[in-house]
Design a protein around this motif. Structure first.
Motif, PDB file in Angstrom:
ATOM      1  N   THR A 166      15.993 -72.440 -61.741  1.00 24.37           N
ATOM      2  CA  THR A 166      14.983 -72.192 -62.987  1.00 24.37           C
ATOM      3  C   THR A 166      15.115 -71.069 -62.869  1.00 24.37           C
ATOM      4  N   VAL A 167      14.427 -70.221 -61.549  1.00 29.94           N
ATOM      5  CA  VAL A 167      14.995 -68.108 -61.596  1.00 29.94           C
ATOM      6  C   VAL A 167      16.482 -68.479 -61.283  1.00 29.94           C
ATOM      7  N   PHE A 168      17.014 -68.431 -61.369  1.00 33.31           N
ATOM      8  CA  PHE A 168      18.576 -67.773 -60.658  1.00 33.31           C
ATOM      9  C   PHE A 168      19.625 -67.996 -62.296  1.00 33.31           C
ATOM     10  N   PHE A 169      19.335 -69.852 -63.093  1.00 33.16           N
ATOM     11  CA  PHE A 169      19.683 -69.703 -64.227  1.00 33.16           C
ATOM     12  C   PHE A 169      19.062 -68.746 -65.257  1.00 33.16           C
ATOM     13  N   GLY A 170      17.707 -68.462 -65.312  1.00 34.81           N
ATOM     14  CA  GLY A 170      17.049 -68.193 -65.823  1.00 34.81           C
ATOM     15  C   GLY A 170      17.789 -66.304 -66.012  1.00 34.81           C
ATOM     16  N   ALA A 171      17.576 -65.853 -65.176  1.00 33.80           N
ATOM     17  CA  ALA A 171      17.768 -64.486 -64.527  1.00 33.80           C
ATOM     18  C   ALA A 171      19.408 -64.585 -65.510  1.00 33.80           C
ATOM     19  N   ILE A 172      20.162 -65.392 -64.786  1.00 31.44           N
ATOM     20  CA  ILE A 172      21.997 -64.960 -65.560  1.00 31.44           C
ATOM     21  C   ILE A 172      21.730 -65.113 -67.099  1.00 31.44           C
ATOM     22  N   ILE A 173      20.647 -65.923 -67.588  1.00 31.71           N
ATOM     23  CA  ILE A 173      20.534 -65.963 -69.470  1.00 31.71           C
ATOM     24  C   ILE A 173      20.147 -64.543 -69.888  1.00 31.71           C
ATOM     25  N   LEU A 174      19.224 -64.938 -69.297  1.00 29.30           N
ATOM     26  CA  LEU A 174      18.469 -63.391 -69.166  1.00 29.30           C
ATOM     27  C   LEU A 174      19.468 -61.912 -69.545  1.00 29.30           C
ATOM     28  N   PHE A 175      20.275 -61.718 -68.287  1.00 31.74           N
ATOM     29  CA  PHE A 175      21.241 -60.692 -68.731  1.00 31.74           C
ATOM     30  C   PHE A 175      21.359 -60.634 -69.186  1.00 31.74           C
ATOM     31  N   PHE A 176      22.778 -62.139 -69.789  1.00 27.56           N
ATOM     32  CA  PHE A 176      23.660 -62.162 -70.305  1.00 27.56           C
ATOM     33  C   PHE A 176      23.244 -61.736 -71.846  1.00 27.56           C
ATOM     34  N   LEU A 177      21.698 -62.261 -72.014  1.00 28.20           N
ATOM     35  CA  LEU A 177      21.382 -62.128 -73.312  1.00 28.20           C
ATOM     36  C   LEU A 177      20.803 -60.101 -73.792  1.00 28.20           C
ATOM     37  N   ILE A 178      20.184 -59.628 -72.606  1.00 25.66           N
ATOM     38  CA  ILE A 178      20.502 -58.289 -72.969  1.00 25.66           C
ATOM     39  C   ILE A 178      21.999 -57.876 -73.127  1.00 25.66           C
ATOM     40  N   LEU A 179      23.303 -58.153 -72.415  1.00 23.71           N
ATOM     41  CA  LEU A 179      24.497 -57.759 -72.741  1.00 23.71           C
ATOM     42  C   LEU A 179      24.767 -57.947 -74.083  1.00 23.71           C
ATOM     43  N   LEU A 180      24.184 -58.930 -74.497  1.00 22.21           N
ATOM     44  CA  LEU A 180      24.535 -59.250 -75.993  1.00 22.21           C
ATOM     45  C   LEU A 180      23.898 -58.668 -76.988  1.00 22.21           C
ATOM     46  N   HIS A 181      22.600 -57.486 -76.545  1.00 23.26           N
ATOM     47  CA  HIS A 181      21.223 -56.996 -77.996  1.00 23.26           C
ATOM     48  C   HIS A 181      21.500 -55.580 -77.119  1.00 23.26           C
ATOM     49  N   GLN A 182      21.669 -55.070 -76.360  1.00 26.89           N
ATOM     50  CA  GLN A 182      21.325 -53.706 -75.473  1.00 26.89           C
ATOM     51  C   GLN A 182      23.349 -52.778 -75.049  1.00 26.89           C
ATOM     52  N   LYS A 183      23.380 -51.477 -75.069  1.00 21.66           N
ATOM     53  CA  LYS A 183      24.471 -50.731 -75.006  1.00 21.66           C
ATOM     54  C   LYS A 183      23.895 -51.003 -73.371  1.00 21.66           C
ATOM     55  N   VAL A 184      25.359 -51.054 -72.602  1.00 22.08           N
ATOM     56  CA  VAL A 184      25.797 -50.906 -71.050  1.00 22.08           C
ATOM     57  C   VAL A 184      25.880 -49.938 -70.626  1.00 22.08           C
ATOM     58  N   VAL A 185      25.236 -49.281 -69.612  1.00 16.83           N
ATOM     59  CA  VAL A 185      26.667 -47.726 -69.174  1.00 16.83           C
ATOM     60  C   VAL A 185      27.570 -47.984 -68.343  1.00 16.83           C
ATOM     61  N   ARG A 186      28.510 -47.040 -68.223  1.00 19.63           N
ATOM     62  CA  ARG A 186      29.707 -47.338 -68.138  1.00 19.63           C
ATOM     63  C   ARG A 186      29.859 -48.005 -66.154  1.00 19.63           C
ATOM     64  N   ARG A 187      28.699 -47.825 -65.776  1.00 16.91           N
ATOM     65  CA  ARG A 187      28.347 -47.755 -64.843  1.00 16.91           C
ATOM     66  C   ARG A 187      27.656 -49.277 -64.151  1.00 16.91           C
ATOM     67  N   ASP A 188      27.535 -49.365 -64.883  1.00 11.39           N
ATOM     68  CA  ASP A 188      26.963 -51.085 -64.616  1.00 11.39           C
ATOM     69  C   ASP A 188      27.373 -51.433 -64.864  1.00 11.39           C
ATOM     70  N   LYS A 189      28.498 -51.532 -66.083  1.00  9.50           N
ATOM     71  CA  LYS A 189      29.822 -52.281 -66.265  1.00  9.50           C
ATOM     72  C   LYS A 189      30.882 -52.718 -65.058  1.00  9.50           C
ATOM     73  N   LEU A 190      30.920 -51.314 -64.177  1.00  3.63           N
ATOM     74  CA  LEU A 190      31.987 -51.271 -62.931  1.00  3.63           C
ATOM     75  C   LEU A 190      31.304 -51.920 -62.337  1.00  3.63           C
ATOM     76  N   LEU A 191      30.221 -52.275 -62.245  1.00  2.00           N
ATOM     77  CA  LEU A 191      29.102 -53.085 -60.765  1.00  2.00           C
ATOM     78  C   LEU A 191      29.136 -54.091 -61.303  1.00  2.00           C
ATOM     79  N   MET A 192      29.055 -54.587 -62.726  1.00  2.00           N
ATOM     80  CA  MET A 192      29.016 -55.768 -62.659  1.00  2.00           C
ATOM     81  C   MET A 192      30.768 -56.842 -62.713  1.00  2.00           C
ATOM     82  N   LEU A 193      31.176 -56.059 -62.904  1.00  2.92           N
ATOM     83  CA  LEU A 193      33.172 -56.121 -62.543  1.00  2.92           C
ATOM     84  C   LEU A 193      33.019 -56.830 -61.033  1.00  2.92           C
ATOM     85  N   MET A 194      33.063 -55.709 -60.534  1.00  2.00           N
ATOM     86  CA  MET A 194      32.904 -55.850 -59.280  1.00  2.00           C
ATOM     87  C   MET A 194      32.687 -57.122 -58.483  1.00  2.00           C
TER      88      MET A 194
END
Length: 282
Positions: A166-194
Motif C-alpha cells: 500500500t505504501v509503495f503503490f501509494g507513493a508511486i501513484i502520488l508521485f505521478f499525480l504530482i508530475l501531472l499537476h506540478q512543474k518538474v525541474v530539469r534535475r528531477d526529470k533527469l534523475l527520474m529517467l536515470m
C-alpha cells in the motif's frame, strides 16, 4: 553514487563530487551485477546533465576532464579486479566463469549450495518458465525484496506485506499525480529517467539470471530498487507537505507527512523484528 550525482549537478561538477563519483563507481564495479544499471545510467545522467546545462560554457572540455578523473579513479581502485579475472580465466575479465568453478569445487567437497536449474537450456520459453513456476518467481522476488528470513523460509504476516504494498503503490501513484499537476525541474526529470532505466536493467538482469543460469528468485538481487522507491516517496511527501502548509498558512500545528512516514517505518520494523525475525534466534 546518487548523492554525488545530485551534488555534482547542483554545484557544477566540482572535483570533490567527481572524486566521490569515482570512488562510488569503483565500489559498484566490485559489487554484484545488479549495480550495472546504476553505473550505466549514472554515466548517462552526468553526460546529459552537462550537455543540457546552459550555465556551462565549455562542455566538451569539462566532460573530458571530469570523466577522465572518474575513469582514472575507477581504474586505480577497481581495475585490478578485471585484470586478475582476465589472467585467471583466459580473457574472461568479468569473471563469469568463477561461479561455475566455485560451484564445481564445492560439489567435489560434498557441498551442494543450491540446485542448478537452467530453464533456457531445457528449451522453455520465458512465458513457459513463468507458467511452469506458477509465477512463484515474481511473488518470491517481491516478498523477499520486503523481507523473507531464515534461508527464505520465514515470511512476514500477509497483512504486513499488504501495508508495504500500500505504501509503495501509494507513493508511486502520488508521485505521478504530482508530475501531472506540478512543474518538474530539469534535475528531477533527469534523475527520474536515470532511476527508471536503471531499475528496468536491474530487474531484467535478475530475471535473466533466474531464467538462463540458476533459479534464485531473491529480492536482494533487486535491492537497489529501494532508491527510486525512496525518491518517489520522499518527492511525494515533500510536495504534499508544501501543499498542506501553503493551504493553511495561519496554522502552526499541522500534520507532517514525513513524521508520519517515519513513525510508520519504525512501527513496521519493530513489528518485523519482534514478531518474525526473532524466530531465527535459538
Amino acid at each position: 553514487m546518487l548523492y554525488y550525482l545530485i551534488e555534482g549537478f547542483d554545484l557544477g561538477w566540482p572535483v570533490r563530487s567527481c572524486v566521490g563519483l569515482g570512488i562510488s563507481f569503483s565500489i559498484g564495479l566490485l559489487a554484484y551485477y545488479s549495480v550495472c544499471g546504476w553505473l550505466l545510467m549514472g554515466v548517462a545522467f552526468s553526460v546529459l546533465a552537462v550537455l543540457t546545462d546552459p550555465g556551462i560554457p565549455n562542455k566538451g572540455r569539462l566532460l573530458s576532464v571530469r570523466l577522465g578523473l572518474v575513469l582514472g579513479i575507477c581504474v586505480l581502485l577497481a581495475g585490478w579486479f578485471f585484470v586478475r579475472n582476465a589472467c585467471l580465466h583466459h580473457g574472461d575479465f568479468l569473471g563469469i566463469a568463477s561461479e561455475k568453478i566455485s560451484r564445481a569445487h564445492m560439489q567435489e567437497q560434498g557441498y551442494v549450495l543450491y540446485r542448478y536449474i537452467c530453464y533456457r537450456d531445457e528449451g522453455l520459453s520465458i512465458m513457459q518458465f513463468l507458467r511452469l513456476t506458477n509465477y512463484e518467481w515474481l511473488r518470491m522476488t517481491v516478498e523477499s525484496f520486503i523481507g523473507v528470513f531464515g534461508y527464505m523460509l520465514i515470511y512476514l504476516p500477509k497483512i504486513q506485506y499488504g501495508i508495504y504494498y500500500t505504501v509503495f503503490f501509494g507513493a508511486i501513484i502520488l508521485f505521478f499525480l504530482i508530475l501531472l499537476h506540478q512543474k518538474v525541474v530539469r534535475r528531477d526529470k533527469l534523475l527520474m529517467l536515470m532511476m527508471l532505466f536503471s531499475s528496468i536493467i536491474t530487474v531484467f538482469l535478475h530475471f535473466w539470471q533466474s531464467y538462463a543460469r540458476d533459479y534464485q528468485p531473491q529480492g536482494r538481487y533487486i535491492i537497489t530498487l529501494i532508491l527510486p522507491l525512496a525518491f518517489m516517496l520522499a518527492y511525494g511527501v515533500d510536495k504534499t507537505t508544501v501543499t498542506v502548509q501553503n493551504a493553511r498558512p495561519g496554522k502552526s500545528a499541522e500534520l507532517n507527512p514525513a513524521a508520519i512516514l517515519t513513525v510508520l517505518w519504525l512501527v513496521l520494523f519493530a513489528w518485523a523484528a519482534l514478531g518474525t525475525m526473532s524466530k531465527m534466534l535459538p
